[in-house]
Design a protein around this motif. Structure first.
Motif, PDB file in Angstrom:
ATOM      1  N   ALA A   1     -11.119  -9.955  -1.693  1.00 17.23           N
ATOM      2  CA  ALA A   1     -10.274 -10.580  -2.709  1.00 17.23           C
ATOM      3  C   ALA A   1     -10.934 -10.591  -4.083  1.00 17.23           C
ATOM      4  CB  ALA A   1      -9.901 -12.001  -2.286  1.00 17.23           C
ATOM      5  N   GLU A   2     -12.235 -10.850  -4.141  1.00 17.27           N
ATOM      6  CA  GLU A   2     -12.920 -10.886  -5.439  1.00 17.27           C
ATOM      7  C   GLU A   2     -12.900  -9.518  -6.106  1.00 17.27           C
ATOM      8  OE1 GLU A   2     -16.762 -12.559  -4.746  1.00 17.27           O
ATOM      9  OE2 GLU A   2     -15.956 -14.578  -4.464  1.00 17.27           O
ATOM     10  N   SER A   3     -13.086  -8.465  -5.331  1.00 14.45           N
ATOM     11  CA  SER A   3     -13.031  -7.103  -5.888  1.00 14.45           C
ATOM     12  C   SER A   3     -11.623  -6.775  -6.377  1.00 14.45           C
ATOM     13  CB  SER A   3     -13.457  -6.074  -4.842  1.00 14.45           C
ATOM     14  OG  SER A   3     -14.775  -6.295  -4.433  1.00 14.45           O
ATOM     15  N   LEU A   4     -10.640  -7.183  -5.605  1.00 15.59           N
ATOM     16  CA  LEU A   4      -9.251  -6.935  -5.988  1.00 15.59           C
ATOM     17  C   LEU A   4      -8.895  -7.697  -7.261  1.00 15.59           C
ATOM     18  CD1 LEU A   4      -6.597  -5.546  -5.273  1.00 15.59           C
ATOM     19  CD2 LEU A   4      -6.058  -7.504  -3.807  1.00 15.59           C
ATOM     20  N   GLU A   5      -9.312  -8.957  -7.348  1.00 15.82           N
ATOM     21  CA  GLU A   5      -9.050  -9.745  -8.554  1.00 15.82           C
ATOM     22  C   GLU A   5      -9.745  -9.150  -9.767  1.00 15.82           C
ATOM     23  OE1 GLU A   5     -10.282 -13.670  -7.441  1.00 15.82           O
ATOM     24  OE2 GLU A   5      -8.311 -14.159  -6.621  1.00 15.82           O
ATOM     25  N   ALA A   6     -10.959  -8.650  -9.603  1.00 15.68           N
ATOM     26  CA  ALA A   6     -11.683  -8.026 -10.716  1.00 15.68           C
ATOM     27  C   ALA A   6     -10.942  -6.781 -11.193  1.00 15.68           C
ATOM     28  CB  ALA A   6     -13.109  -7.681 -10.286  1.00 15.68           C
ATOM     29  N   MET A   7     -10.457  -5.981 -10.262  1.00 13.26           N
ATOM     30  CA  MET A   7      -9.722  -4.768 -10.634  1.00 13.26           C
ATOM     31  C   MET A   7      -8.423  -5.133 -11.355  1.00 13.26           C
ATOM     32  SD  MET A   7      -8.268  -1.607  -8.310  1.00 13.26           S
ATOM     33  CE  MET A   7      -8.216  -2.657  -6.927  1.00 13.26           C
ATOM     34  N   LEU A   8      -7.704  -6.121 -10.851  1.00 17.17           N
ATOM     35  CA  LEU A   8      -6.454  -6.536 -11.477  1.00 17.17           C
ATOM     36  C   LEU A   8      -6.684  -7.096 -12.878  1.00 17.17           C
ATOM     37  CD1 LEU A   8      -4.774  -8.204  -8.383  1.00 17.17           C
ATOM     38  CD2 LEU A   8      -4.111  -6.043  -9.452  1.00 17.17           C
ATOM     39  N   SER A   9      -7.807  -7.765 -13.088  1.00 11.44           N
ATOM     40  CA  SER A   9      -8.078  -8.363 -14.397  1.00 11.44           C
ATOM     41  C   SER A   9      -8.367  -7.313 -15.470  1.00 11.44           C
ATOM     42  CB  SER A   9      -9.231  -9.357 -14.304  1.00 11.44           C
ATOM     43  OG  SER A   9     -10.453  -8.684 -14.107  1.00 11.44           O
ATOM     44  N   THR A  10      -8.714  -6.095 -15.068  1.00 14.20           N
ATOM     45  CA  THR A  10      -8.974  -5.044 -16.064  1.00 14.20           C
ATOM     46  C   THR A  10      -7.684  -4.546 -16.703  1.00 14.20           C
ATOM     47  OG1 THR A  10      -8.864  -3.217 -14.464  1.00 14.20           O
ATOM     48  CG2 THR A  10     -11.026  -4.255 -14.813  1.00 14.20           C
TER      49      THR A  10
ATOM     50  N   PRO B   1      -4.176  -6.520 -17.106  1.00 15.75           N
ATOM     51  CA  PRO B   1      -3.251  -7.616 -16.839  1.00 15.75           C
ATOM     52  C   PRO B   1      -1.776  -7.215 -16.904  1.00 15.75           C
ATOM     53  CG  PRO B   1      -4.763  -8.179 -18.638  1.00 15.75           C
ATOM     54  CD  PRO B   1      -5.034  -6.778 -18.242  1.00 15.75           C
ATOM     55  N   GLU B   2      -1.486  -6.105 -17.550  1.00 16.85           N
ATOM     56  CA  GLU B   2      -0.103  -5.641 -17.661  1.00 16.85           C
ATOM     57  C   GLU B   2       0.324  -4.820 -16.445  1.00 16.85           C
ATOM     58  OE1 GLU B   2       1.748  -6.666 -20.280  1.00 16.85           O
ATOM     59  OE2 GLU B   2      -0.053  -7.762 -20.871  1.00 16.85           O
ATOM     60  N   ALA B   3      -0.572  -4.576 -15.522  1.00 18.23           N
ATOM     61  CA  ALA B   3      -0.262  -3.746 -14.351  1.00 18.23           C
ATOM     62  C   ALA B   3       0.866  -4.361 -13.537  1.00 18.23           C
ATOM     63  CB  ALA B   3      -1.505  -3.566 -13.489  1.00 18.23           C
ATOM     64  N   THR B   4       1.699  -3.493 -13.015  1.00 14.55           N
ATOM     65  CA  THR B   4       2.832  -3.933 -12.200  1.00 14.55           C
ATOM     66  C   THR B   4       2.734  -3.468 -10.759  1.00 14.55           C
ATOM     67  OG1 THR B   4       4.077  -1.982 -12.932  1.00 14.55           O
ATOM     68  CG2 THR B   4       4.426  -4.025 -14.161  1.00 14.55           C
ATOM     69  N   TYR B   5       1.804  -2.549 -10.463  1.00 15.82           N
ATOM     70  CA  TYR B   5       1.682  -1.991  -9.119  1.00 15.82           C
ATOM     71  C   TYR B   5       0.219  -1.836  -8.736  1.00 15.82           C
ATOM     72  CZ  TYR B   5       6.596  -0.605  -8.923  1.00 15.82           C
ATOM     73  OH  TYR B   5       7.959  -0.617  -8.876  1.00 15.82           O
ATOM     74  N   LEU B   6      -0.028  -1.995  -7.449  1.00 16.10           N
ATOM     75  CA  LEU B   6      -1.317  -1.643  -6.873  1.00 16.10           C
ATOM     76  C   LEU B   6      -1.093  -0.335  -6.134  1.00 16.10           C
ATOM     77  CD1 LEU B   6      -4.255  -2.372  -6.124  1.00 16.10           C
ATOM     78  CD2 LEU B   6      -3.329  -3.490  -4.086  1.00 16.10           C
ATOM     79  N   ARG B   7      -1.839   0.671  -6.494  1.00 15.67           N
ATOM     80  CA  ARG B   7      -1.688   1.989  -5.870  1.00 15.67           C
ATOM     81  C   ARG B   7      -2.807   2.185  -4.857  1.00 15.67           C
ATOM     82  NH1 ARG B   7      -0.851   7.127  -9.393  1.00 15.67           N
ATOM     83  NH2 ARG B   7       0.482   8.109  -7.880  1.00 15.67           N
ATOM     84  N   ALA B   8      -2.431   2.588  -3.654  1.00 14.41           N
ATOM     85  CA  ALA B   8      -3.405   2.886  -2.604  1.00 14.41           C
ATOM     86  C   ALA B   8      -3.220   4.341  -2.216  1.00 14.41           C
ATOM     87  CB  ALA B   8      -3.191   1.985  -1.399  1.00 14.41           C
ATOM     88  N   GLU B   9      -4.293   5.105  -2.332  1.00 15.83           N
ATOM     89  CA  GLU B   9      -4.268   6.514  -1.929  1.00 15.83           C
ATOM     90  C   GLU B   9      -5.196   6.676  -0.740  1.00 15.83           C
ATOM     91  OE1 GLU B   9      -4.222   9.510  -5.138  1.00 15.83           O
ATOM     92  OE2 GLU B   9      -4.554   7.777  -6.449  1.00 15.83           O
ATOM     93  N   PHE B  10      -4.668   7.289   0.320  1.00 18.37           N
ATOM     94  CA  PHE B  10      -5.416   7.446   1.560  1.00 18.37           C
ATOM     95  C   PHE B  10      -5.800   8.894   1.778  1.00 18.37           C
ATOM     96  CE2 PHE B  10      -2.806   3.704   2.075  1.00 18.37           C
ATOM     97  CZ  PHE B  10      -3.688   2.791   2.617  1.00 18.37           C
ATOM     98  N   ALA B  11      -7.040   9.103   2.178  1.00 18.79           N
ATOM     99  CA  ALA B  11      -7.517  10.403   2.643  1.00 18.79           C
ATOM    100  C   ALA B  11      -7.965  10.186   4.088  1.00 18.79           C
ATOM    101  CB  ALA B  11      -8.659  10.908   1.777  1.00 18.79           C
ATOM    102  N   THR B  12      -8.472  11.201   4.719  1.00 21.18           N
ATOM    103  CA  THR B  12      -8.841  11.093   6.129  1.00 21.18           C
ATOM    104  C   THR B  12      -9.755   9.913   6.413  1.00 21.18           C
ATOM    105  OG1 THR B  12      -8.615  13.477   6.327  1.00 21.18           O
ATOM    106  CG2 THR B  12      -9.814  12.365   8.065  1.00 21.18           C
ATOM    107  N   GLU B  13     -10.776   9.719   5.615  1.00 20.66           N
ATOM    108  CA  GLU B  13     -11.755   8.659   5.877  1.00 20.66           C
ATOM    109  C   GLU B  13     -11.897   7.654   4.745  1.00 20.66           C
ATOM    110  OE1 GLU B  13     -13.480   8.236   8.743  1.00 20.66           O
ATOM    111  OE2 GLU B  13     -12.376   9.917   9.603  1.00 20.66           O
ATOM    112  N   THR B  14     -11.068   7.748   3.706  1.00 23.73           N
ATOM    113  CA  THR B  14     -11.242   6.865   2.560  1.00 23.73           C
ATOM    114  C   THR B  14      -9.909   6.315   2.069  1.00 23.73           C
ATOM    115  OG1 THR B  14     -11.051   8.670   0.964  1.00 23.73           O
ATOM    116  CG2 THR B  14     -13.271   8.136   1.748  1.00 23.73           C
TER     117      THR B  14
END
Length: 81
Positions: free
Chosen positions: A48-57, A59-72
């Protein structure tokens, strides 16, 4: 996305679905999810702390994007109008 935090008695967790995997808007959600994330529920813990730090960079963001690869998995925040 679903928090694993402790809820107050009587509260229900808020589940957030990917646009493509939302059961309310995509009748083919199960097949799409299975194709890109596999057949099981799949669990990836996000600190959660990492996610909050990323979101704070962005503040106007409207989406969280998750990209998946085989192992990442790569997370980023984006703004869509």
């Amino acid at each position: 996305m679903l928090s694993n935090g402790k809820l107050a008695e009587g509260q229900r967790a808020l589940a957030v679905y990917a646009d493509e995997c939302d059961l309310k808007t995509n009748p083919d959600h199960w097949h799409y999810k299975r194709r890109y994330f596999g057949g099981d529920d799949g669990i990836v813990f996000i600190d959660a702390e990492s996610l909050e730090a990323m979101l704070s960079t962005n503040p106007e963001a409207t989406y969280l994007r998750a990209e998946f690869a085989t192992e990442t998995m790569q997370l980023s925040v984006i703004t869509r109008s």
